[in-house]
Design an enzyme around this catalytic site. Structure first.
Site, short mmCIF file in Angstrom:
data_model
loop_
_atom_site.label_atom_id
_atom_site.label_comp_id
_atom_site.label_asym_id
_atom_site.label_seq_id
_atom_site.Cartn_x
_atom_site.Cartn_y
_atom_site.Cartn_z
N GLY A 1 36.10 40.39 22.52
CA GLY A 1 36.50 39.77 21.26
C GLY A 1 36.71 38.28 21.44
N GLY B 1 41.39 36.51 21.51
CA GLY B 1 40.55 36.61 22.70
C GLY B 1 40.38 35.27 23.39
NE ARG C 1 50.43 37.49 2.40
CZ ARG C 1 49.73 37.00 3.39
NH1 ARG C 1 49.16 37.82 4.26
NH2 ARG C 1 49.58 35.70 3.54
CG HIS D 1 45.01 39.96 3.71
ND1 HIS D 1 43.90 39.15 3.70
CD2 HIS D 1 46.03 39.22 4.24
CE1 HIS D 1 44.24 37.96 4.21
NE2 HIS D 1 45.51 37.98 4.55
CB SER E 1 48.38 36.97 11.53
OG SER E 1 47.28 37.38 12.29
C1 LIG Z 1 40.79 35.75 4.45
C2 LIG Z 1 41.90 35.78 5.45
C3 LIG Z 1 42.81 34.74 5.51
C4 LIG Z 1 43.84 34.77 6.45
N1 LIG Z 1 44.73 33.72 6.49
C5 LIG Z 1 45.71 33.73 7.42
C6 LIG Z 1 46.61 32.63 7.52
O1 LIG Z 1 46.52 31.66 6.78
N2 LIG Z 1 47.58 32.68 8.46
C7 LIG Z 1 47.73 33.74 9.31
O2 LIG Z 1 48.64 33.73 10.14
N3 LIG Z 1 46.86 34.78 9.24
C8 LIG Z 1 45.86 34.80 8.34
N4 LIG Z 1 44.99 35.85 8.27
C9 LIG Z 1 45.04 36.89 9.32
C10 LIG Z 1 44.37 36.38 10.60
O3 LIG Z 1 43.27 35.58 10.27
C11 LIG Z 1 43.90 37.52 11.49
O4 LIG Z 1 44.92 38.45 11.67
C12 LIG Z 1 43.51 36.98 12.85
O5 LIG Z 1 42.59 35.92 12.72
C13 LIG Z 1 42.92 38.06 13.74
O6 LIG Z 1 42.50 37.44 14.94
P1 LIG Z 1 41.99 38.29 16.17
O7 LIG Z 1 41.61 37.34 17.23
O8 LIG Z 1 42.95 39.36 16.49
O9 LIG Z 1 40.69 39.03 15.62
P2 LIG Z 1 39.33 38.45 14.99
O10 LIG Z 1 39.40 37.02 14.65
O11 LIG Z 1 38.98 39.44 13.94
O12 LIG Z 1 38.32 38.57 16.19
C14 LIG Z 1 37.87 39.83 16.66
C15 LIG Z 1 36.76 39.60 17.65
O13 LIG Z 1 36.39 40.84 18.24
C16 LIG Z 1 34.99 41.01 18.20
N5 LIG Z 1 34.71 42.45 18.16
C17 LIG Z 1 35.15 43.37 17.27
N6 LIG Z 1 34.63 44.57 17.56
C18 LIG Z 1 33.86 44.42 18.67
C19 LIG Z 1 33.04 45.29 19.43
N7 LIG Z 1 32.86 46.58 19.11
N8 LIG Z 1 32.39 44.78 20.52
C20 LIG Z 1 32.51 43.48 20.85
N9 LIG Z 1 33.25 42.60 20.15
C21 LIG Z 1 33.92 43.07 19.07
C22 LIG Z 1 34.56 40.25 16.94
O14 LIG Z 1 33.20 39.89 17.01
C23 LIG Z 1 35.49 39.03 17.03
O15 LIG Z 1 34.95 38.06 17.89
C24 LIG Z 1 43.97 35.86 7.33
C25 LIG Z 1 43.05 36.92 7.25
C26 LIG Z 1 42.04 36.88 6.32
C27 LIG Z 1 41.09 38.05 6.23
#
Ligand SMILES: Cc1cc2nc3c(=O)[nH]c(=O)nc-3n(C[C@H](O)[C@H](O)[C@H](O)COP(=O)(O)OP(=O)(O)OC[C@H]3O[C@@H](n4cnc5c(N)ncnc54)[C@H](O)[C@@H]3O)c2cc1C
Length: 521
Positions: free
Chosen positions: A12, A17, A270, A330, A370
């Site tokens: 990820g 990540g 929310r 969301h 988040s």
């Molecule tokens: C529209 C929107 C607005 C938001 N705004 C905010 C905000 O203003 N403030 C805040 O705090 N939070 C916000 N959030 C929440 C926040 O953006 C997310 O919780 C956070 O970005 C998640 O980050 P992450 O690194 O855990 O996962 P992600 O950014 O989802 O990254 C996951 C990674 O895993 C990879 N992956 C997934 N499955 C596999 C697989 N099977 N094999 C290989 N790779 C895989 C994907 O390709 C990606 O690179 C928002 C969410 C949304 C949807």
């Protein structure tokens, strides 16, 4: 294939990540990151509103207020120790992002600008216009490349490989060639994001948020917790579910019904605002976000993306028009259960970000917490995995996966995926009840039985999106069962989990719902 060994292997390339990668690298590890898309397409890029830290740049604030707001929103279902870790590390986390080049918006006296989001007692969210996640992710990616961290794109995680109870690598599908590959590692970190796409098009999330890492961790013997807690955001665009950020309400935007009446304090958490919208809609009302009174200059300076999105996807200009909205899935509070070092119960397997449950959001996540979690717990995951890997050697990696046999396809999984999304939005959404949840579980069980009659029509190898979508669908289906089991077991209402048949909070349930592949523990 190049040398397939690394000390720390991260799946990820979203915010969690890449933060973990930078910190594992800083701790002297050889780090590799695998991702099914390109890093800059990760969900993190869509984050708009901001990242919380009690800096006090927009009026008085204190870390203790951040702690108390987060505790209140979590509704008795988070660890105070972990919440304190999150909030107390927030100023340092934002300073670190600033130091590596994230271009935060500034106040007139050059301090990092901050704004109000729901459930916060102060203007606490640090932002970069309404492109906060995009700027953060681009900067992290840039830093990883500068450090020489290897990032391999278009590798789809199939399985976490184990030797005994120790994670020792992964099997992935190379999307470009259709060939399976094995990567071995001393420690593996899952950072694969959330599962809001169970709700299909009724979600603000990127199509990749299919809960892959969670389903695969379960198969590897890890546990998941609080899967029933799915946050609905009050302002998804009505036709597309694309998010209009909470910063629009934070800046003073109103929610109106068809009669033009405000019906809720827009800056309540929310879960409360989403339920109020749901109640209005059940009365036949349509819901609109009104930011016209903020004026064009303000909207263009602070909310430029929101204006563009509303024009493009809803055909309205927020400077002059009301924006039709609805509450949509969301954020997912549940995830892979981890301890205070981000370790799962499988040795050498760590998890961070939205795919993990760090016990900081509880029953309802606060906006802006988040992105903060990604930085604070991503760092911890990188450091913990590095510490674990330090004195380990590579273990023998055995791959058990078999070639899929060709079979006749009798059930179209695309149709089931859509049906599942609609079913979840209607019956496992903002308001649930036990009977309907049980009926939905029967339906999901029958979908699971039918998967042997589903499959991939496209037999090509190169960029076979049909195959990837089927893999994602199967992960989504596994996760949907976990959501239902959790929602049935939690015989009360709390935060984002509202049961109309049990509308009160019950102190007997002030604990996490823990599940393994067999069911609720
Ligand atoms: C529209 C929107 C607005 C938001 N705004 C905010 C905000 O203003 N403030 C805040 O705090 N939070 C916000 N959030 C929440 C926040 O953006 C997310 O919780 C956070 O970005 C998640 O980050 P992450 O690194 O855990 O996962 P992600 O950014 O989802 O990254 C996951 C990674 O895993 C990879 N992956 C997934 N499955 C596999 C697989 N099977 N094999 C290989 N790779 C895989 C994907 O390709 C990606 O690179 C928002 C969410 C949304 C949807």
């Amino acid at each position: 294939m190049q040398n397939n060994k690394s000390d720390v292997l991260i799946i990820g390339a979203g915010g969690a990540g890449l933060v973990a990668a930078l910190h594992a690298h800083e701790n002297g590890m050889k780090v590799r990151v695998l991702t099914k898309e390109y890093p800059t397409r990760s969900q993190t890029c869509m984050a708009q509103g901001g990242i919380n830290a009690a800096l006090g740049n927009a009026g008085e604030d204190a870390t203790e207020s951040h702690v108390q707001n987060t505790l209140k929103s979590a509704n008795g279902l988070a660890s105070e120790v972990e919440i304190r870790r999150l909030c107390e590390n927030a100023p340092e986390a934002v300073a670190w992002l600033d130091s590596i080049g994230v271009c935060f918006s500034r106040t007139k006296d050059s301090k990092i600008a901050q704004r109000a989001l729901g459930g916060a007692s102060a203007s606490r969210a640090c932002y970069a216009q309404d492109y906060t996640g995009l700027k953060i992710l681009h900067t992290l990616y840039d830093r990883c490349l500068a450090c020489g961290i290897e990032i391999l794109n278009e590798k789809f995680l199939l399985e976490v490989l184990k030797n005994g109870n120790k994670a020792c690598g992964v099997e992935v599908l190379d999307i470009r060639s259709g060939v399976k590959e094995v990567y071995s590692a001393k420690a593996v970190i899952l950072a694969t994001g959330g599962y809001s796409r169970v709700y299909a098009k009724n979600s603000t999330n990127a199509t990749a948020s299919t809960g892959d890492g969670i389903a695969i961790a379960l198969k590897a013997g890890a546990k998941v917790s609080d899967m029933e807690f799915v946050q609905f955001h009050p302002t998804g665009l009505k036709s597309s579910s694309i998010l209009i950020s909470e910063s629009a309400r934070g800046a003073g935007g109103y929610l109106l019904n068809s009669k033009g009446e405000r019906f809720i304090d827009e800056l309540k958490p929310r879960d409360i605002v989403s339920r109020a919208i749901n109640d209005e809609m059940l009365k036949g009302e349509e819901i609109f976000l009104d930011i016209r009174h903020l004026g064009e200059a303000f909207i263009d300076a602070q909310l430029p993306q929101e204006r563009k999105l509303a024009k493009l996807y809803e055909n309205v200009d927020p400077v002059h028009d009301l924006i039709p909205v609805k509450a949509v899935a969301h954020y997912t509070m549940g995830g892979i259960d981890v301890n205070d070092t981000t370790s799962t119960c499988v040795d050498g397997l760590f998890a961070c970000g939205e795919c993990a449950n760090h016990s900081v959001h509880g029953a309802n996540r606060l906006g802006g917490n988040s992105l903060l979690e990604l930085v604070v717990f991503g760092k911890l995951a990188g450091e913990s995995a590095a510490l674990y890997a330090q004195d380990k050697s590579y273990l023998h990696v055995e791959v058990m996966s078999k070639e899929e046999a060709t079979k006749e396809i009798q059930v179209d999984f695309y149709k089931v995926r859509e049906e599942l999304g609609e079913l979840f939005y209607k019956d496992v959404g903002i308001v649930r009840d036990k009977k309907t949840l049980e009926k939905t579980l029967e339906k999901v069980n029958s979908f699971l039985e039918q998967t042997s009659q589903m499959g991939v029509k496209d037999t090509s190898h190169v960029y076979n999106t049909n195959r990837i979508e089927f893999l994602e669908f199967q992960n989504t289906l596994a996760v949907s069962k976990m959501i239902l089991l959790g929602a049935i077991a939690r015989d009360e209402s709390r935060g984002a989990h509202f049961r109309s048949d049990k509308p009160q909070k019950d102190e007997n349930y002030s604990k996490h719902t823990l599940q393994d592949l067999q069911g609720v523990l």
